[in-house]
Motif scaffolding. Structure first.
Motif, PDB file in Angstrom:
ATOM      1  N   VAL A 111      13.139 -19.760 -42.677  1.00  0.00           N
ATOM      2  CA  VAL A 111      13.117 -18.708 -43.695  1.00  0.00           C
ATOM      3  C   VAL A 111      12.456 -19.290 -44.934  1.00  0.00           C
ATOM      4  N   MET A 112      11.905 -18.413 -45.775  1.00  0.00           N
ATOM      5  CA  MET A 112      11.242 -18.904 -46.979  1.00  0.00           C
ATOM      6  C   MET A 112      11.275 -17.856 -48.079  1.00  0.00           C
ATOM      7  N   SER A 113      11.203 -18.329 -49.316  1.00  0.00           N
ATOM      8  CA  SER A 113      11.191 -17.454 -50.480  1.00  0.00           C
ATOM      9  C   SER A 113      10.820 -18.280 -51.700  1.00  0.00           C
ATOM     10  N   LYS A 114      10.377 -17.623 -52.764  1.00  0.00           N
ATOM     11  CA  LYS A 114      10.118 -18.351 -54.014  1.00  0.00           C
ATOM     12  C   LYS A 114      11.410 -18.690 -54.735  1.00  0.00           C
ATOM     13  N   SER A 115      12.508 -18.054 -54.287  1.00  0.00           N
ATOM     14  CA  SER A 115      13.816 -18.289 -54.898  1.00  0.00           C
ATOM     15  C   SER A 115      14.671 -19.171 -53.997  1.00  0.00           C
ATOM     16  N   ARG A 116      15.155 -20.288 -54.551  1.00  0.00           N
ATOM     17  CA  ARG A 116      16.014 -21.176 -53.777  1.00  0.00           C
ATOM     18  C   ARG A 116      17.304 -20.453 -53.391  1.00  0.00           C
ATOM     19  N   ALA A 117      17.825 -19.614 -54.317  1.00  0.00           N
ATOM     20  CA  ALA A 117      19.071 -18.904 -54.039  1.00  0.00           C
ATOM     21  C   ALA A 117      18.911 -17.963 -52.850  1.00  0.00           C
ATOM     22  N   THR A 118      17.752 -17.326 -52.754  1.00  0.00           N
ATOM     23  CA  THR A 118      17.495 -16.423 -51.633  1.00  0.00           C
ATOM     24  C   THR A 118      17.460 -17.178 -50.320  1.00  0.00           C
ATOM     25  N   VAL A 119      16.780 -18.316 -50.320  1.00  0.00           N
ATOM     26  CA  VAL A 119      16.723 -19.136 -49.110  1.00  0.00           C
ATOM     27  C   VAL A 119      18.107 -19.629 -48.724  1.00  0.00           C
ATOM     28  N   ALA A 120      18.893 -20.054 -49.723  1.00  0.00           N
ATOM     29  CA  ALA A 120      20.251 -20.534 -49.439  1.00  0.00           C
ATOM     30  C   ALA A 120      21.094 -19.427 -48.809  1.00  0.00           C
ATOM     31  N   ARG A 121      20.924 -18.194 -49.295  1.00  0.00           N
ATOM     32  CA  ARG A 121      21.680 -17.079 -48.729  1.00  0.00           C
ATOM     33  C   ARG A 121      21.249 -16.804 -47.293  1.00  0.00           C
ATOM     34  N   LYS A 122      19.929 -16.840 -47.034  1.00  0.00           N
ATOM     35  CA  LYS A 122      19.431 -16.591 -45.683  1.00  0.00           C
ATOM     36  C   LYS A 122      19.896 -17.681 -44.710  1.00  0.00           C
ATOM     37  N   VAL A 123      19.903 -18.919 -45.198  1.00  0.00           N
ATOM     38  CA  VAL A 123      20.386 -20.026 -44.368  1.00  0.00           C
ATOM     39  C   VAL A 123      21.864 -19.834 -44.040  1.00  0.00           C
ATOM     40  N   ALA A 124      22.634 -19.465 -45.056  1.00  0.00           N
ATOM     41  CA  ALA A 124      24.069 -19.243 -44.844  1.00  0.00           C
ATOM     42  C   ALA A 124      24.312 -18.103 -43.851  1.00  0.00           C
ATOM     43  N   ASP A 125      23.481 -17.044 -43.932  1.00  0.00           N
ATOM     44  CA  ASP A 125      23.619 -15.924 -43.011  1.00  0.00           C
ATOM     45  C   ASP A 125      23.333 -16.356 -41.576  1.00  0.00           C
ATOM     46  N   LEU A 126      22.303 -17.164 -41.394  1.00  0.00           N
ATOM     47  CA  LEU A 126      21.982 -17.650 -40.054  1.00  0.00           C
ATOM     48  C   LEU A 126      23.082 -18.553 -39.511  1.00  0.00           C
ATOM     49  N   GLU A 127      23.634 -19.382 -40.382  1.00  0.00           N
ATOM     50  CA  GLU A 127      24.734 -20.255 -39.947  1.00  0.00           C
ATOM     51  C   GLU A 127      25.959 -19.439 -39.557  1.00  0.00           C
ATOM     52  N   LYS A 128      26.217 -18.388 -40.324  1.00  0.00           N
ATOM     53  CA  LYS A 128      27.351 -17.526 -40.024  1.00  0.00           C
ATOM     54  C   LYS A 128      27.145 -16.809 -38.688  1.00  0.00           C
ATOM     55  N   ALA A 129      25.930 -16.314 -38.446  1.00  0.00           N
ATOM     56  CA  ALA A 129      25.627 -15.645 -37.185  1.00  0.00           C
ATOM     57  C   ALA A 129      25.727 -16.616 -36.015  1.00  0.00           C
ATOM     58  N   ARG A 130      25.293 -17.857 -36.258  1.00  0.00           N
ATOM     59  CA  ARG A 130      25.392 -18.874 -35.203  1.00  0.00           C
ATOM     60  C   ARG A 130      26.852 -19.129 -34.823  1.00  0.00           C
ATOM     61  N   GLU A 131      27.703 -19.282 -35.834  1.00  0.00           N
ATOM     62  CA  GLU A 131      29.119 -19.560 -35.571  1.00  0.00           C
ATOM     63  C   GLU A 131      29.811 -18.366 -34.905  1.00  0.00           C
ATOM     64  N   ALA A 132      29.380 -17.161 -35.267  1.00  0.00           N
ATOM     65  CA  ALA A 132      30.002 -15.958 -34.694  1.00  0.00           C
ATOM     66  C   ALA A 132      29.411 -15.584 -33.346  1.00  0.00           C
ATOM     67  N   GLY A 133      28.321 -16.264 -32.962  1.00  0.00           N
ATOM     68  CA  GLY A 133      27.676 -15.951 -31.696  1.00  0.00           C
ATOM     69  C   GLY A 133      26.888 -14.664 -31.731  1.00  0.00           C
ATOM     70  N   THR A 134      26.456 -14.233 -32.921  1.00  0.00           N
ATOM     71  CA  THR A 134      25.740 -12.960 -33.050  1.00  0.00           C
ATOM     72  C   THR A 134      24.272 -13.148 -33.445  1.00  0.00           C
ATOM     73  N   ALA A 135      23.786 -14.369 -33.375  1.00  0.00           N
ATOM     74  CA  ALA A 135      22.374 -14.604 -33.708  1.00  0.00           C
ATOM     75  C   ALA A 135      21.492 -13.947 -32.658  1.00  0.00           C
ATOM     76  N   THR A 136      20.539 -13.155 -33.097  1.00  0.00           N
ATOM     77  CA  THR A 136      19.666 -12.455 -32.156  1.00  0.00           C
ATOM     78  C   THR A 136      18.582 -13.389 -31.654  1.00  0.00           C
TER      79      THR A 136
END
Length: 407
Positions: free
Chosen positions: A41-66
């Motif tokens: 994932v990428m963005s000019k905002s570090r906060a945006t990237v951090a949120r996207k990374v956290a979302d992917l990690e959450k999906a990975r742990e929940a087994g819902t990553a597409t």
């Protein structure tokens, strides 16, 4: 120089690249080829990237990553599901119902990317369908179809959550089925006995067999000594295609002079409960013996034209009875008997209600009717005036047994 804030040895990482963007990389699983499934994932905002990374990690742990790659549209997925999955996991009639429901899905929400489909998109589809004249029942069928298809998409990793589990389909006003009463049954039996294949209708009303079950009966299914009838198979409705190479000029395959049935002539019931023995009432045994004699006489008259397929209920030349013809004969019977119009399937409701009136236990009734669950039984067994009156009499005799009347 790029600044990394997390290690990238299999764990998530966030860093600022030379391109001026912040980048994030997350391992969410393993690809089909055995290599790590590492998302970027990428963005000019570090906060945006951090949120996207956290979302992917959450999906990975929940087994819902597409699954990785370009997401399919709803139309692409439901086409794959219909042709490659439902076609081998459901019955012919069930697939046909899915086929017609999928037409609405493609029209109204097919263009949406699968991960972007939301509950309100589905609810808007149901409203548009009804505005265009579709019934609430049709909208419900579409709802059940898209729910089933999307459940499969979730299982296979193409979708994180199923929006059809949240969407609200339109309410269906269920009509109360009115089974035939004893006077109506007597009229139907009397008129049926004046025509050929009389036992076809007596069996439907007294034993509650489904249309396909009755039309699939053969003489080997009847045991006169034991007084039983065994349901082994049913005859599915035919599905026709052109056998002429589309040269006959007819639009529908069923109208083609060389039509070909794509379905088998008979098939096993869809549940184990459907295969069952049923005890025959003594009068029905006698009617069946008479029916056999009448069919033997028709065999002699038909001569070489007779088709020996052992059908219990056959045409004048021994062939199978068409479902549509059978339905027409039912409607004629109702008119001739002076009985109100009703569906053929209402005869099954009548048989189920008779079992209630006789006080037959639920397990025994399920066995006779071929039901696989009590939930299905509840839809068929109706408490009529006779049962209510009997209950009232029993309550009265119990509470006022020693009394000659109210004080």
């Amino acid at each position: 120089m790029a600044k990394k804030t997390r290690n990238d040895n299999g764990r998530s990482s966030i860093y600022e690249g030379k391109d001026g963007y912040w980048h994030g990389r997350v391992t969410v699983g393993v690809l089909d080829n055995g290599k790590p499934d590492r998302r970027h994932v990428m963005s000019k905002s570090r906060a945006t990237v951090a949120r996207k990374v956290a979302d992917l990690e959450k999906a990975r742990e929940a087994g819902t990553a597409t699954k990785p790659g370009k997401p399919m549209t709803v139309e692409q997925w439901i086409g794959h599901w219909l042709d490659d999955i439902a076609s081998i996991t459901t019955t012919g009639n069930g697939w046909d119902a899915y086929f017609y429901a999928v037409k609405h899905v493609r029209k109204h929400v097919g263009a949406h990317k699968l991960p972007n489909l939301r509950a309100h998109h589905l609810e808007a589809m149901y409203r548009k369908m009804q505005d265009a004249g579709s019934s609430a029942s049709t909208a419900h069928q579409v709802h059940r179809t898209i729910r089933t298809a999307l459940n499969e998409a979730v299982k296979r990793g193409y979708l994180a959550k199923n929006p059809a589990l949240i969407a609200k389909p339109p309410r269906i006003e269920e009509e109360e089925v009115e089974p035939f009463d004893r006077q109506e049954i007597a009229k139907l039996f009397a008129v049926a006995l004046q025509n050929r294949n009389a036992c076809r209708w007596i069996i439907a009303i007294s034993l509650g067999l489904r249309q396909g079950e009755v039309l699939g009966l053969q003489w080997r299914d009847v045991d006169f000594d034991e007084g039983t009838l065994r349901v082994r198979v049913q005859r599915p409705r035919p599905k026709w295609e052109h056998g002429c190479g589309d040269t006959c000029g007819r639009k529908h395959g069923g109208h083609c002079p060389q039509r070909v049935n794509l379905r088998p002539k008979t098939k096993k019931p869809k549940s184990a409960a459907g295969t069952r023995p049923i005890g025959l009432p003594a009068p029905l045994v006698e009617y069946l013996k008479q029916h056999r004699e009448e069919q033997d006489a028709e065999r002699v008259v038909a001569g070489d034209l007779w088709t020996e397929e052992d059908w219990l209920f056959a045409t004048e030349t021994g062939g199978e009875i068409n479902h549509r013809t059978d339905q027409k004969h039912w409607k004629r019977l109702l008119v001739a008997a002076g009985v109100r119009d009703a569906r053929l399937h209402d005869a099954r409701h009548t048989a189920a209600t008779v079992l209630v009136e006789l006080g037959v236990s639920d397990p025994a009734a399920m066995k006779v009717m071929g039901w696989s669950s009590p939930t299905v039984a509840k839809r068929y067994q109706h408490v009529g005036g006779a049962v209510l009156g009997d209950i009232a009499d029993r309550v009265g005799s119990h509470l006022w047994e020693a009394s000659t009347g109210p004080n």
